[in-house]
Write an enzyme that holds these catalytic residues in place. Structure first.
Site, mmCIF file in Angstrom:
data_model
loop_
_atom_site.group_PDB
_atom_site.id
_atom_site.type_symbol
_atom_site.label_atom_id
_atom_site.label_comp_id
_atom_site.label_asym_id
_atom_site.label_seq_id
_atom_site.Cartn_x
_atom_site.Cartn_y
_atom_site.Cartn_z
ATOM 1 N N ASP A 122 70.274 15.503 -1.332
ATOM 2 C CA ASP A 122 69.066 14.637 -0.651
ATOM 3 C C ASP A 122 68.410 14.064 -2.014
ATOM 4 O O ASP A 122 68.435 14.693 -3.135
ATOM 5 C CB ASP A 122 68.074 15.570 -0.051
ATOM 6 C CG ASP A 122 68.742 16.139 1.510
ATOM 7 O OD1 ASP A 122 69.406 15.422 1.792
ATOM 8 O OD2 ASP A 122 68.217 17.051 1.924
ATOM 9 N N ASP A 436 67.019 19.967 4.353
ATOM 10 C CA ASP A 436 65.744 20.630 4.628
ATOM 11 C C ASP A 436 65.219 20.483 6.093
ATOM 12 O O ASP A 436 64.245 21.144 6.492
ATOM 13 C CB ASP A 436 64.579 20.016 3.616
ATOM 14 C CG ASP A 436 64.223 18.432 3.866
ATOM 15 O OD1 ASP A 436 65.164 18.041 4.701
ATOM 16 O OD2 ASP A 436 63.593 18.041 3.232
ATOM 17 N N ASP A 440 69.945 18.931 9.772
ATOM 18 C CA ASP A 440 70.675 18.983 8.642
ATOM 19 C C ASP A 440 71.704 20.372 8.754
ATOM 20 O O ASP A 440 72.581 20.453 8.109
ATOM 21 C CB ASP A 440 69.977 19.180 7.348
ATOM 22 C CG ASP A 440 69.476 17.979 6.753
ATOM 23 O OD1 ASP A 440 70.302 16.798 7.164
ATOM 24 O OD2 ASP A 440 68.367 17.900 6.165
#
Length: 723
Positions: A122, A436, A440
């Site tokens: 990310d 997070d 996900d």
């Protein structure tokens, strides 16, 4: 949902290789034991041809000794210490990784991380500092290259006369997630501490700098209904009550998406239709901000009349989302800067040197993502940056074709990350992925190693293998280093154990065939087995990692566990040990024990010296096994590895005690100092011999134990989650 609810544990790359190795060693040991016992029995039978037909009890005891020897060879050969070495190395690494901000939830993830060939990361909070600040804006049709400070008089601001200014402050304050505790605490030194969602905190800071008090505004206008932000919608909407007849919708989100929902915009002249010219100007501003690496967010609103006689709360709760988020009035757009962590570019460069491909997966605009990726060193001139809307429509063949060059995936949804991970694993890559959010979780479960953030949701943490406590990409790189150290520690142990196995089995076979008895008794072999299993595992599986581990390519999913260089060391050291022990077995009594008159005593001393030399050869070879490559300095860092020194010294002391006091139980007799010196001299030959072995080119041998890549897995997982 099948991905999340499945209880089936996937085998890690190392587990598969260890299974193959253990099966091979076990079969080899069993075959060696059978052949050794068979040869000994044949020799015994040949010697008994002319003997009396009646069997004596002593002869039966001899046969029993052969059988016991065979069983002992199997015990020595079977790598029962391998699971111990793996467990020790993983447990030790897991404890030390905690200091590097890596909380390991699954032990196997330690070693799998070392074989990672791809890291899908990310952007926000991992590659960047997650310290959001609004630095540019377009408000009420006016472009602001910097944000005016609160200490600047409100009357001097360019939008002073705009009637919608109060609407802007209201939207900044109320359209935030209270569940994330997005609030600000003013510290004594006039700096802001953001608690909760960092993007929302940046907007609250903007509200403050423009003269608003978000605390009062939140209390004055409580939310009647909230449509929360998620990876699919990429926007958030709150509905508040102005009075009993009117409710107001505030929407914020991805700039180009929210702009597409607007039909009017606020200018210095009031609310005007959003024509093509104004829309083009705004899109150009968005492009300019995103190319500078800014995250762009549009702010919009609209008022809705409540039908007479209806309660505002009931009316709002029954409205469809499409009716709430359409025909909006654009207040403006802001550009939010999130600085790249200073340590990230060097960490990404370390990954590249280590042969690891780093890919950025983000929900941000593609131009913002490309700018940040270049700043981090992820996107190079030959790399591909793609939006999720295009990515998820690719055919399987096209997807596999572009994956090697795909470095940035922007405007992605959580399922895009899952598709990316699944496709990479189909190509045989070992994939680590960060996440997070709750959405996900499928990607975290699908990856070889799921890395959740310390600030992430509980669902993401439960789906992950390792929790990155400080949300920092550098911590991920340290996890890779520890993983490679685990893998190397296990290979060091294997190199040591294979050498012991080969030499012990060969010398037992030679002795049984040539002299009708093995020079190493079953009890002595069990002591050697203890040395190479428990003690060697402690010594070799607890090495600290070195930055050199990141200066070589990763071990892939199907790479051989035992490399060519390792086989050269195993075969070479085994040949040396066999040669030394055979010399001592067949010539020792006549070379260095010729001064002893008694043949029986001379033979007992020689066999004791053979046992002593064999153990010392293992101890000196343990130093050689600390290096898996052609490095010459096998003593590097040994003084800082206290456990290794303790094991070496402790084993040597116990060996001396067994020789001096073992007596009949260990089939030993007491030795003089010169006998120990001779054994030690023979054992130290392994060090110069090891230097010579490093000169042998690796292409003389072929690698073994390489697993054949299976055909690409079926896409049942993709179908299970609706892809």
């Amino acid at each position: 949902m099948l991905v999340l609810t499945s209880d089936e544990e996937q085998s890690t790359p190392l587990q598969g290789k260890l299974d193959t190795m253990a099966a091979f060693i076990g079969k080899l040991g069993l075959a060696a034991a059978v052949i050794t016992v068979a040869c000994a029995l044949i020799r015994f039978a040949a010697c008994r041809v002319d003997a009396e037909p009646e069997w004596k009890s002593s002869e039966l005891r001899i046969i029993l000794k052969y059988v016991i020897l065979g069983i002992t060879i199997v015990v020595v050969a079977v790598p029962e210490g391998l699971p111990l070495a793996v467990t020790i190395s993983l447990a030790y690494s897991m404890r030390r990784m905690m200091k590097d901000q890596n909380l390991v939830r699954k032990l196997a993830a330690c070693e799998t991380m070392g074989g990672a060939t791809n890291i899908c990361s990310d952007k926000t909070g991992t590659l960047t500092e997650n310290r959001m600040t609004v630095v540019k804006a377009v408000l009420f049709g006016q472009y602001l290259d910097s944000i005016p400070s609160r200490n600047v008089s409100i009357s001097s601001k360019i939008f002073e006369s705009v009637s919608s200014f109060a609407v802007l402050l209201q939207g900044l304050a109320t359209n935030t997630s209270h569940s994330s505790f997005a609030r600000l605490v003013l510290k004594p030194h006039e700096t802001w501490e953001s608690l909760g969602n960092k993007t929302e905190c940046a907007l609250l800071i903007l509200c403050h700098e423009l003269g608003g008090d978000f605390t009062i505004l939140r209390e004055q206008y409580p939310s009647l209904r909230t449509l929360p932000f998620n990876g699919d919608r990429k926007r958030m909407t709150s509905v508040i009550a102005l009075d009993s007849h009117t409710v107001r919708v505030h929407t914020k989100g991805a700039a180009e998406l929210v702009l597409g929902l607007c039909t009017r915009h606020v200018t210095a002249m009031g609310v005007q239709p959003l024509d093509d010219t104004a829309r083009t100007i705004l899109l150009d501003r968005i492009a300019s901000m995103t190319c500078s690496g800014l995250r762009t967010i549009c702010l919009a609103y609209k008022d809705i009349s409540v039908p007479a006689g209806q309660d505002s709360l009931n009316f709002v709760s029954l409205l469809e989302e499409e009716k709430i988020e359409n025909d909006l009035v654009l207040l403006g757009l802001v550009g939010i800067k999130d600085p790249v962590r200073p340590s990230v570019p060097s960490a990404v460069q370390s990954c590249k040197l280590a042969g690891i491909t780093v890919r950025m997966v983000t929900g941000d605009n593609i131009e913002t993502a490309k700018h940040i990726a270049r700043e981090c060193g992820i996107l190079d001139p030959h790399g591909i940056a793609m939006e999720g809307s295009e990515f998820r429509t690719l055919s399987k063949e096209r997807l596999h074709a572009i994956l090697p060059r795909l470095q940035v995936l922007a405007r992605s949804k959580p399922m895009d990350k899952f598709i990316l991970v699944h496709a990479l694993r189909e190509l045989g890559e070992v994939v680590a992925v960060t996440g997070d959010g709750t959405n996900d979780a499928p990607a975290l479960k699908e990856a070889d190693v799921g890395l959740s953030m310390g600030t992430g949701t509980d669902v993401a943490k439960k789906a992950s293998d390792i929790i990155i406590l400080d949300d920092n990409f550098t911590s991920i790189v340290r996890a890779v280093m520890w993983g490679r150290n685990v893998y190397d520690s296990i290979r060091k142990f294997l190199q040591f154990q294979l050498t012991v196995n080969v030499s012990a089995i060969c010398i037992a076979f030679i002795g049984a065939v040539a002299n009708s008895r093995s020079p190493l008794t079953p009890v002595q072999l069990l002591w050697v087995n203890l040395i190479m299993d428990t003690f060697a595992a402690l010594a070799l599986a607890t090495e600290l990692p070195s930055p050199k581990l990141l200066q070589r390519p990763p071990h892939g999913r199907y790479d051989s566990l035992v490399s060519r260089r390792m086989w050269i060391n195993v075969i070479g050291q085994s040949c040396l040990q066999i040669a030394v022990l055979c010399f001592m077995l067949f010539a020792g009594e006549y070379v260095y024990l010729s001064d002893i008159d008694s043949a029986t005593h001379r033979r007992d001393i020689n066999y004791t010296m053979i046992f002593n030399a064999f153990v010392m050869l293992q101890l000196t070879n343990e130093f050689n096994c600390r290096k898996l490559t052609t490095e010459f300095n096998i003593f590097e860092g040994v003084l800082s590895h206290s456990l290794f020194l303790i094991v070496m010294i402790g084993t040597l002391i116990v060996q001396v005690i067994l020789v001096e006091a073992g007596g009949e139980a260990f089939s030993t007799v007491q030795l003089h100092a010169k006998h120990y010196f001779i054994s030690l001299a023979f054992s130290t030959l392994s060090w110069p011999w090891g230097v010579l072995l490093k000169q042998i080119p690796e292409n003389l041998l072929i690698s073994v134990f390489a697993r054949t890549p299976p055909p690409p897995p079926a896409s049942t997982e993709l179908e299970a989650v609706g892809v």
